[in-house]
Design a protein around this motif. Structure first.
Motif, PDB file in Angstrom:
ATOM      1  N   GLU A 259      13.725 -46.133  10.289  1.00 40.79           N
ATOM      2  CA  GLU A 259      14.603 -45.216   9.468  1.00 40.79           C
ATOM      3  C   GLU A 259      15.589 -44.556  10.411  1.00 40.79           C
ATOM      4  O   GLU A 259      16.652 -44.194   9.980  1.00 40.79           O
ATOM      5  CB  GLU A 259      13.540 -44.044   8.898  1.00 40.79           C
ATOM      6  CG  GLU A 259      12.709 -44.510   7.841  1.00 40.79           C
ATOM      7  CD  GLU A 259      11.860 -43.409   7.390  1.00 40.79           C
ATOM      8  OE1 GLU A 259      11.145 -43.200   6.350  1.00 40.79           O
ATOM      9  OE2 GLU A 259      11.511 -42.209   8.118  1.00 40.79           O
TER      10      GLU A 259
ATOM     11  N   GLY B 196      14.671 -41.575   3.900  1.00 41.08           N
ATOM     12  CA  GLY B 196      13.427 -41.346   3.414  1.00 41.08           C
ATOM     13  C   GLY B 196      12.637 -42.699   2.811  1.00 41.08           C
ATOM     14  O   GLY B 196      12.889 -42.889   1.553  1.00 41.08           O
ATOM     15  N   SER B 197      12.136 -43.488   3.465  1.00 38.58           N
ATOM     16  CA  SER B 197      11.769 -44.679   3.116  1.00 38.58           C
ATOM     17  C   SER B 197      10.048 -44.714   2.411  1.00 38.58           C
ATOM     18  O   SER B 197       9.333 -43.975   3.067  1.00 38.58           O
ATOM     19  CB  SER B 197      11.751 -45.935   4.077  1.00 38.58           C
ATOM     20  OG  SER B 197      10.926 -45.467   5.112  1.00 38.58           O
TER      21      SER B 197
ATOM     22  N   ASN C  68       7.827 -41.622   2.490  1.00 32.15           N
ATOM     23  CA  ASN C  68       8.518 -40.564   3.346  1.00 32.15           C
ATOM     24  C   ASN C  68       9.513 -40.097   2.353  1.00 32.15           C
ATOM     25  O   ASN C  68      10.138 -39.030   2.323  1.00 32.15           O
ATOM     26  CB  ASN C  68       9.236 -41.041   4.365  1.00 32.15           C
ATOM     27  CG  ASN C  68       8.089 -41.233   5.502  1.00 32.15           C
ATOM     28  OD1 ASN C  68       7.118 -40.798   5.612  1.00 32.15           O
ATOM     29  ND2 ASN C  68       8.507 -42.247   6.571  1.00 32.15           N
TER      30      ASN C  68
ATOM     31  N   ASN D  26       9.129 -36.623   0.377  1.00 30.27           N
ATOM     32  CA  ASN D  26       9.254 -35.325   1.189  1.00 30.27           C
ATOM     33  C   ASN D  26      10.776 -35.095   1.137  1.00 30.27           C
ATOM     34  O   ASN D  26      11.626 -35.871   1.748  1.00 30.27           O
ATOM     35  CB  ASN D  26       8.716 -35.355   2.712  1.00 30.27           C
ATOM     36  CG  ASN D  26       9.195 -34.237   3.376  1.00 30.27           C
ATOM     37  OD1 ASN D  26       9.934 -33.334   2.787  1.00 30.27           O
ATOM     38  ND2 ASN D  26       9.027 -34.323   4.619  1.00 30.27           N
TER      39      ASN D  26
ATOM     40  N   HIS E  32      12.567 -34.967   4.364  1.00 33.77           N
ATOM     41  CA  HIS E  32      12.142 -35.711   5.509  1.00 33.77           C
ATOM     42  C   HIS E  32      13.174 -35.782   6.451  1.00 33.77           C
ATOM     43  O   HIS E  32      14.512 -36.343   6.215  1.00 33.77           O
ATOM     44  CB  HIS E  32      11.646 -37.110   4.948  1.00 33.77           C
ATOM     45  CG  HIS E  32      11.359 -37.857   5.911  1.00 33.77           C
ATOM     46  ND1 HIS E  32      10.311 -38.015   6.619  1.00 33.77           N
ATOM     47  CD2 HIS E  32      12.077 -39.256   6.168  1.00 33.77           C
ATOM     48  CE1 HIS E  32      10.101 -39.019   7.546  1.00 33.77           C
ATOM     49  NE2 HIS E  32      11.212 -39.750   7.427  1.00 33.77           N
TER      50      HIS E  32
ATOM     51  N   GLY F 225      12.423 -40.956  10.713  1.00 36.82           N
ATOM     52  CA  GLY F 225      11.373 -41.222  11.772  1.00 36.82           C
ATOM     53  C   GLY F 225      11.453 -42.776  12.293  1.00 36.82           C
ATOM     54  O   GLY F 225      12.156 -43.384  12.038  1.00 36.82           O
TER      55      GLY F 225
ATOM     56  N   ARG G 252       9.179 -44.846  10.972  1.00 34.14           N
ATOM     57  CA  ARG G 252       8.741 -45.669   9.953  1.00 34.14           C
ATOM     58  C   ARG G 252       9.506 -46.808   9.758  1.00 34.14           C
ATOM     59  O   ARG G 252      10.791 -46.830   9.877  1.00 34.14           O
ATOM     60  CB  ARG G 252       8.352 -45.152   8.593  1.00 34.14           C
ATOM     61  CG  ARG G 252       7.987 -46.115   7.602  1.00 34.14           C
ATOM     62  CD  ARG G 252       7.481 -45.314   6.387  1.00 34.14           C
ATOM     63  NE  ARG G 252       6.722 -46.174   5.470  1.00 34.14           N
ATOM     64  CZ  ARG G 252       7.508 -47.119   4.629  1.00 34.14           C
ATOM     65  NH1 ARG G 252       8.661 -47.146   5.009  1.00 34.14           N
ATOM     66  NH2 ARG G 252       6.660 -47.914   3.888  1.00 34.14           N
TER      67      ARG G 252
ATOM     68  N   ASP H 178      10.627 -51.014  -0.786  1.00 32.98           N
ATOM     69  CA  ASP H 178      10.568 -49.620  -0.621  1.00 32.98           C
ATOM     70  C   ASP H 178      11.774 -49.187  -1.406  1.00 32.98           C
ATOM     71  O   ASP H 178      13.036 -49.520  -1.407  1.00 32.98           O
ATOM     72  CB  ASP H 178      10.788 -49.063   0.888  1.00 32.98           C
ATOM     73  CG  ASP H 178       9.520 -49.159   1.756  1.00 32.98           C
ATOM     74  OD1 ASP H 178       8.479 -49.417   1.165  1.00 32.98           O
ATOM     75  OD2 ASP H 178       9.768 -49.126   3.225  1.00 32.98           O
TER      76      ASP H 178
ATOM     77  N   TYR I 262       9.479 -36.559  -6.711  1.00 33.83           N
ATOM     78  CA  TYR I 262       8.682 -37.093  -5.760  1.00 33.83           C
ATOM     79  C   TYR I 262       7.420 -37.217  -6.065  1.00 33.83           C
ATOM     80  O   TYR I 262       6.433 -36.375  -6.330  1.00 33.83           O
ATOM     81  CB  TYR I 262       8.970 -35.629  -4.740  1.00 33.83           C
ATOM     82  CG  TYR I 262      10.430 -35.325  -4.383  1.00 33.83           C
ATOM     83  CD1 TYR I 262      11.198 -36.294  -3.789  1.00 33.83           C
ATOM     84  CD2 TYR I 262      11.085 -34.385  -5.218  1.00 33.83           C
ATOM     85  CE1 TYR I 262      12.663 -35.882  -3.824  1.00 33.83           C
ATOM     86  CE2 TYR I 262      12.227 -34.018  -5.228  1.00 33.83           C
ATOM     87  CZ  TYR I 262      13.215 -34.738  -4.326  1.00 33.83           C
ATOM     88  OH  TYR I 262      14.563 -34.567  -4.224  1.00 33.83           O
TER      89      TYR I 262
END
Length: 376
Positions: free
Chosen positions: A183, A208-209, A212, A215, A218, A221, A223, A229, A342
């Motif tokens: 990400e 946000g994959s 994630n 969130n 998010h 990060g 990941r 995805d 979400y």
């Protein structure tokens, strides 16, 4: 990209008119005036932003009974006097080793009630109250919620340019490889594209994959993005001093029927929110329109946030599209419309555009395709 890629400079009269507007709003709210400390309000009102916000007191005092006065540390006065709106204010200064609150006291009424910047340091607020114990202070946002809410043509042009730049960045990010990359790597690509298309400041690049994406805020990060995805891309910053903020959700490879279904619901909700934008409608009605679509589809509990926020010299500011906000929409207001669903531990979907209110209905600053894009 737009006619505002080379923005028209704000004039001294622009800044003076803004300061007069603050005084008028303060008086209408039953206040004596306003005290503005370093932050977005000060930039908007004077064009001045201290190079470093320190413990030294800087304060713009606005009231009906004296001209706008900007109190600055003497060592910072040359920079303040070079600001775009400097000719619209009277300057006062104080020197290290003296008490800055003695310098500000003559600018305030001993029994006055003032709106004060939300970001004002507590030590300064206590200092004001120490020299003028009869004075009182209220939150700027709560007291003057319309302070920066209505944009003029120059501001709208800058927001349009920022939105077009964000759209261009989205067009390019869809061409990069997602699968097998972290990400943070895609987020770095997004930030670079925003700068390439003229942003001077990148405020956020949410990537946000998969789980994630459930969130809403998010932070990208470590990941590794996987085939299949759903990936929420929410990004923005400042161009010409004004904000961009847009969200699209893409899928790595062909989406499952569930991802497509959720995306279709969010897309319909986002369109319903935009369609509700018209002069005189309460802000909360935008939230209600978008939320109704998601609730009817059975996902009301999975829409976790308000539908929108204002945007200008910051990417989040009043007005807010949320239940309970009864402020009516007026031409020149600019805000996001960004519903989402979400599903915890699985994936999320959000679609966001920035719109402005016109007499003829909404005008969007983001015009990229709302359909679910497939990326590699």
């Amino acid at each position: 990209m737009t006619e505002f890629d080379a923005p028209v400079p704000f004039t001294s009269e622009d800044y003076a008119a803004r300061m007069r507007g603050v005084v008028d709003q303060a008086v209408a709210a039953g206040l004596t005036g306003a005290v503005v400390t370093p932050g977005p309000d000060l930039v908007w009102l004077t064009g001045y932003q201290p190079t470093a916000i320190t413990e030294r007191l800087t304060a713009l005092v606005l009231a009906a009974d004296h001209p706008p006065t900007l109190l600055v540390p003497r060592l910072e006065r040359p920079d303040a006097e070079a600001a775009e709106g400097a000719t619209a204010v009277t300057f006062a200064d104080w020197t290290d080793g003296t008490d800055p609150y003695d310098a500000v006291a003559p600018l305030l009424r001993g029994d006055g009630s003032y709106a004060i910047s939300d970001s004002a340091w507590a030590m300064h607020l206590l200092g004001f109250q120490g020299v003028l114990p009869g004075s009182s202070y209220r939150s700027m946002t709560h007291s003057l919620p319309m302070l920066r809410a209505v944009k003029d043509a120059n501001e709208i042009g800058r927001l349009a340019a920022a939105g077009a730049a964000a759209d261009a960045a989205y067009g390019e990010i869809k061409k990069v490889r997602f699968a097998g990359r972290k990400e943070t790597e895609v987020a770095a690509d997004l930030a670079g594209l925003l700068r390439e298309f003229g942003h001077s400041q990148v405020d956020f690049t949410v990537v946000g994959s998969g789980p994630n994406g459930a969130n809403p805020h998010h932070e990208a990060g470590g990941r590794t993005i996987q085939p299949g995805d759903a990936v929420v891309l929410d990004f923005g910053g400042l161009k010409h001093g004004y904000g961009s903020d847009t969200t699209r959700t893409v899928c790595v490879g062909e989406p499952t029927s569930e991802i497509q279904e959720i995306h279709d619901i969010v897309r319909a909700a986002q369109q319903a929110g935009v369609d509700a934008v018209r002069v005189g409608v309460a802000c909360q009605e935008i939230d209600r329109a978008a939320r109704a679509v998601i609730t009817e589809a059975g996902y009301g509990a999975e829409f976790l946030h308000r539908t929108g926020h204002g945007i200008g010299v910051t990417t989040h500011e009043p007005p807010y599209m949320v239940e309970g906000e009864e402020q009516p929409l007026v031409p020149g207001m600019c805000f996001s419309v960004e519903p989402g669903i979400y599903l915890a531990g699985r994936f999320g979907v959000r679609i966001e555009d920035i719109v402005t209110v016109t007499e003829d209905g909404p005008r969007s600053f983001n015009n990229t395709d709302h359909r679910l894009a497939v990326v590699e």
